[in-house]
Write an enzyme that holds these catalytic residues in place. Structure first.
Site, mmCIF file in Angstrom:
data_model
loop_
_atom_site.group_PDB
_atom_site.id
_atom_site.type_symbol
_atom_site.label_atom_id
_atom_site.label_comp_id
_atom_site.label_asym_id
_atom_site.label_seq_id
_atom_site.Cartn_x
_atom_site.Cartn_y
_atom_site.Cartn_z
ATOM 1 N N GLU A 111 24.937 25.096 6.564
ATOM 2 C CA GLU A 111 24.719 24.258 7.740
ATOM 3 C C GLU A 111 25.788 23.183 7.914
ATOM 4 O O GLU A 111 26.175 22.855 9.047
ATOM 5 C CB GLU A 111 23.335 23.598 7.674
ATOM 6 N N GLU B 227 16.380 29.616 3.394
ATOM 7 C CA GLU B 227 15.198 28.770 3.267
ATOM 8 C C GLU B 227 13.913 29.593 3.350
ATOM 9 O O GLU B 227 12.921 29.253 2.719
ATOM 10 C CB GLU B 227 15.248 27.679 4.331
#
Length: 255
Positions: A130, A110
């Site tokens: 995740e 990210e």
């Protein structure tokens, strides 16, 4: 020593090099490191001689994501108003290049998503795993990734948590350049090509490309004009034209 200096900075030819410096933890993001990145980006904004920045990681890894040990202690490696790593919810006006070696995973992916350009070593890996930890890519992976690569591929990466290599990331248009050596070397070359251009033009061009996805057809030209008009009447615009006519390098003033 790296815990004492979780982020290192140096300047080369108008380029601010920002190094995440927790190699023993594969540069997993903690609060101190996020604060260091935010401070470095403040410096990029404040110093007129700095034209762009490179964000990279020490020890052969870009960033392996959130420091899970810190997470279990209740720590959040985010900065209010700026997001994870001090960068995912905010961007400086000047360009930022990610130099990715090793892994850019979860929050590390990210962070790379939040940079304007990416140079990757050929052995590097990208992913938002995740879901494998019962979490979700809340620092922009689920929002920004489908804007930068085909949405179905973004969906697959989010739902499987699988990694992609640098070659696949390049084919998808996510990575600008893949290099066999250290990513920082390729990033410095790309930064040099960016930094030799007019600083006001760089700022306006970045802003338009990043913001215009939300503009309607009816308003896009008017909105673009607000960014570009000051550039065309600047001293730098005149200097750029004059330097071209005189066959010399421009002497940019940033005004």
């Amino acid at each position: 020593m790296s815990e004492e200096n979780p982020v290192l900075t140096e300047v080369e030819d108008g380029v601010l090099i920002v190094t995440m410096n927790r190699p023993e933890a594969k540069n997993a993001m903690n609060k101190a490191q996020a604060e260091g990145i935010a401070a470095a980006m403040d410096r990029l904004e404040a110093e007129d001689d700095l034209r762009c920045a490179i964000l990279t990681g020490a020890g052969g890894t870009f960033c392996s994501g959130m420091d899970l040990k810190g997470f279990l202690r209740g720590e959040r490696p985010s900065i209010e108003g700026r997001g994870f790593g001090g960068l995912t919810e905010w961007t400086p006006k000047k360009p930022v290049i990610a130099a990715v070696d090793g892994y850019a995973l979860a929050g590390g992916m990210e962070l790379a998503l939040s940079c304007d350009l990416i140079v990757a070593n050929s052995a590097s890996k990208f992913g938002i795993p995740e879901a494998k930890r019962g979490l979700a890519a809340a620092a922009g992976g689920l929002i920004k990734l489908p804007r930068q690569i085909p949405p179905r591929i973004a969906m697959e990466l989010a739902l499987t948590g699988d990694f992609i290599d640098a070659a696949r990331a390049y084919d998808l248009g996510f990575v600008n350049r893949v290099v066999d050596g250290p990513a920082i070397d390729g990033a410095k070359e790309l930064a040099r090509r960016v930094a030799e251009n007019g600083p006001l033009a760089l700022i306006a061009s970045k802003a338009i490309i990043r913001d215009s996805h939300s503009w309607s057809d009816e308003e896009m030209w008017q909105k673009q004009a607000a960014y570009i008009a000051p550039v065309f009447v600047s001293e730098d615009a005149r200097e750029g034209s004059l330097a071209f006519a005189e066959k010399r390098k421009p002497n940019w003033q940033g005004k």
